[in-house]
Design a protein around this motif. Structure first.
Motif, short mmCIF file in Angstrom:
data_model
loop_
_atom_site.label_atom_id
_atom_site.label_comp_id
_atom_site.label_asym_id
_atom_site.label_seq_id
_atom_site.Cartn_x
_atom_site.Cartn_y
_atom_site.Cartn_z
N TYR A 361 0.83 -1.21 0.00
CA TYR A 361 0.00 0.00 0.00
C TYR A 361 0.87 1.25 0.00
O TYR A 361 0.54 2.25 -0.66
CB TYR A 361 -0.95 -0.01 1.21
N GLY A 362 1.98 1.20 0.73
CA GLY A 362 2.89 2.34 0.71
C GLY A 362 3.44 2.60 -0.67
O GLY A 362 3.57 3.76 -1.10
N GLY A 390 3.51 4.80 9.57
CA GLY A 390 4.28 6.00 9.24
C GLY A 390 4.82 5.99 7.82
O GLY A 390 4.94 7.06 7.20
N SER A 391 5.15 4.81 7.28
CA SER A 391 5.71 4.77 5.93
C SER A 391 4.68 5.16 4.87
O SER A 391 4.99 5.86 3.91
CB SER A 391 6.25 3.37 5.63
N VAL A 392 3.43 4.72 5.06
CA VAL A 392 2.36 5.05 4.11
C VAL A 392 2.03 6.53 4.17
O VAL A 392 1.96 7.22 3.15
CB VAL A 392 1.10 4.20 4.39
N LEU A 393 1.82 7.04 5.39
CA LEU A 393 1.51 8.46 5.54
C LEU A 393 2.70 9.33 5.13
O LEU A 393 2.52 10.42 4.57
CB LEU A 393 1.12 8.75 6.99
N GLY A 398 5.24 13.34 1.63
CA GLY A 398 6.28 13.72 0.67
C GLY A 398 5.69 14.20 -0.64
O GLY A 398 6.17 15.17 -1.25
N ALA A 399 4.62 13.53 -1.09
CA ALA A 399 3.95 13.93 -2.33
C ALA A 399 3.28 15.29 -2.17
O ALA A 399 3.28 16.11 -3.09
CB ALA A 399 2.92 12.88 -2.73
N VAL A 412 -2.17 15.38 6.97
CA VAL A 412 -1.41 14.13 7.02
C VAL A 412 -0.29 14.25 8.05
O VAL A 412 -0.01 13.30 8.80
CB VAL A 412 -0.83 13.78 5.64
N GLY A 413 0.36 15.42 8.09
CA GLY A 413 1.46 15.63 9.02
C GLY A 413 1.03 15.49 10.46
O GLY A 413 1.76 14.94 11.28
#
Length: 472
Positions: A361-362, A390-393, A398-399, A412-413
């Motif tokens: 999903y990430g 945390g990796s997905v969010l 980043g995007a 998101v942050g």
């Protein structure tokens, strides 16, 4: 023992890897009432039913879900069949949560004094993360053999207590390749890669000098120490890895797992040509070998080659697994192949029988995020079958920074800071997002919150320490 039960027991042992035959034999045992204990039986074969159940448990261990094998044990007890020391070790391998009910049964049946049972129980507590329970079991072993000590070394290493692992290692009167490799693994899991390499060097140059012999590394040793080399920053990791490669060439044939570890090492240290050469030389390749080569290509800017390698892998009849799809979806994200990546993601279950996990999903969120499809990425997160980590969010955040989506980025942050309140990178990225759009007040507030929480940016560092081992 009656001929029928002896005959079926021999067949069980012979066809232990054949599901259909095992189920047929099981049916015959039930039909002939051979799984019911005869309490009046005082013959030398009164343990025959226990032997049959033990053989069935071992057989079903590899062909059925854990609950089916555990049900066999429940039926065994319900039918008054007495388990022995051979019953419990395979059952311990099945548990994915604290095994105290099985532990209690082993105690009740008086088999906890058996070293094989003790070592199996110790190992399962270590793998489940119950280090205190593992230590209690180990302390109850009067004269722990090397197998028990190795199981305790592994338990310490798995649970981050490398200091205790080293202390136990140094106190052991006998040590083998598993002992040394367990200590190296402990350093790998703790991120102490330089120390792991030092242990390997001691192993092949000093070893058990007091015993007049060196310990020869095995496949597991090479995999662990090459992982250390791959994760060391700077040229020292590359240098050490090349030395180990030379040792392999001089002393060992290039096996599947050693070759795969070398491909992974060279891929992570940007030596792609070396990874290619090893891959081409390998006659036998497993899915892990293909995964290592695909990942090496994808992480080295050779995404199209990675996707071609994926196609070649399928043509060779190698079935992709979870790791394969992480590498291929990563390659899709970096080459902006949105449609292909989404189709591949959808085909994981339907075509390949691989259930998507968090990493997949990430990758999809990263794929959509890089292409600026932030609404679609948000929808993927919303419809995930589990809460995003945390990796997905982080991929979505980043995007958001790349595409200037400040409102979504702040939302998101905030979720990320709730998940990882002590992670300095999230504060820095979120502050940078606001600063890029000249929202200086919010950027300053985030920096201030970071300082008030006592969080500091982590500087880069290298591990140069070493560890010495005495020979007992």
């Amino acid at each position: 023992m009656p001929a029928s039960s002896e005959f079926l027991l021999q067949f069980l042992q012979r066809f232990i890897q054949h599901p259909n035959q095992i189920k047929q034999i099981h049916s015959l045992l039930v039909a002939n009432h051979l799984l019911l204990n005869n309490l009046q039986n005082s013959s030398p074969w009164k343990w025959r039913t226990t032997l049959l159940y033990n053989a069935l448990i071992r057989a079903y261990l590899n062909i059925s879900p854990p609950r089916c094998t555990l049900q066999l044990f429940t039926q065994m007890l319900a039918h008054g069949v007495i388990p022995n020391s051979h019953t419990f070790p395979p059952l311990f391998k099945l548990v994915s949560s604290p095994c105290r009910p099985l532990h209690s049964q082993a105690f009740k049946r008086g088999v906890l004094v058996d070293p094989f049972v003790q070592t199996s129980l110790l190992g399962v507590y270590g793998k489940l993360g119950h280090l205190n329970d593992a230590c209690k079991v180990f302390e109850e072993i009067l004269n722990p053999c090397i197998v028990a000590c190795n199981a305790m070394l592994d338990a310490f290493g798995r649970n981050g207590d490398v200091g205790s692992a080293v202390s136990l290692f140094e106190s052991m009167r006998e040590r083998d390749v598993v002992s040394w490799t367990s200590v190296i693994n402990g350093f790998v899991r703790s991120g102490r890669f330089s120390d792991g390499i030092q242990v390997f060097e001691n192993m092949v140059t000093v070893g058990e000098v007091g015993m007049g012999c060196l310990v020869k590394p095995n496949e597991a040793t090479f995999v662990s120490v090459l992982s250390c080399c791959a994760n060391l920053d700077g040229g020292i990791g590359l240098y050490q890895g090349k030395q180990i490669h030379g040792y392999v060439v001089r002393n060992e044939a290039l096996t599947v797992y050693t070759g795969t570890a070398l491909i992974d090492f060279y891929g992570k240290t940007s030596c792609l040509e070396s990874a290619r050469k090893i891959f081409s030389k390998m006659i036998a390749k497993k899915v892990c070998t293909w995964n290592a080569m695909i990942s090496s290509l994808a992480s080295s800017g050779k995404e199209e080659e990675a996707l071609n390698m994926f196609e070649n892998m399928k043509l060779e009849g190698v079935h992709p697994n979870e790791v394969t799809f992480v590498a291929v979806l990563t390659a899709c994200a970096r080459t902006n192949l949105v449609e292909f990546g989404l189709e591949l993601f959808k085909s994981m279950v339907s075509k390949y029988g691989v259930l998507p996990i968090m990493e997949h999903y990430g990758c999809v969120v990263d794929l959509l995020g890089r292409a600026g499809l932030l609404n679609e990425a948000t929808e993927i997160i919303r419809t995930m079958p589990f809460q995003p980590d945390g990796s997905v969010l982080g991929a979505l955040l980043g995007a958001c920074k790349t595409h200037g989506a400040i409102e979504l980025g702040n939302e998101v942050g905030k979720r990320l800071l709730e998940l990882q309140p002590q992670h300095c990178g999230q504060y820095v990225l979120l502050s940078s997002l606001n600063a890029d759009l000249e929202r200086w007040d919010q950027a300053a507030d985030l920096r201030k919150a970071m300082v008030e929480a006592g969080i500091r940016k982590i500087p880069a560092y290298s591990l140069t320490g070493s560890i010495s081992f005495g020979s007992n």
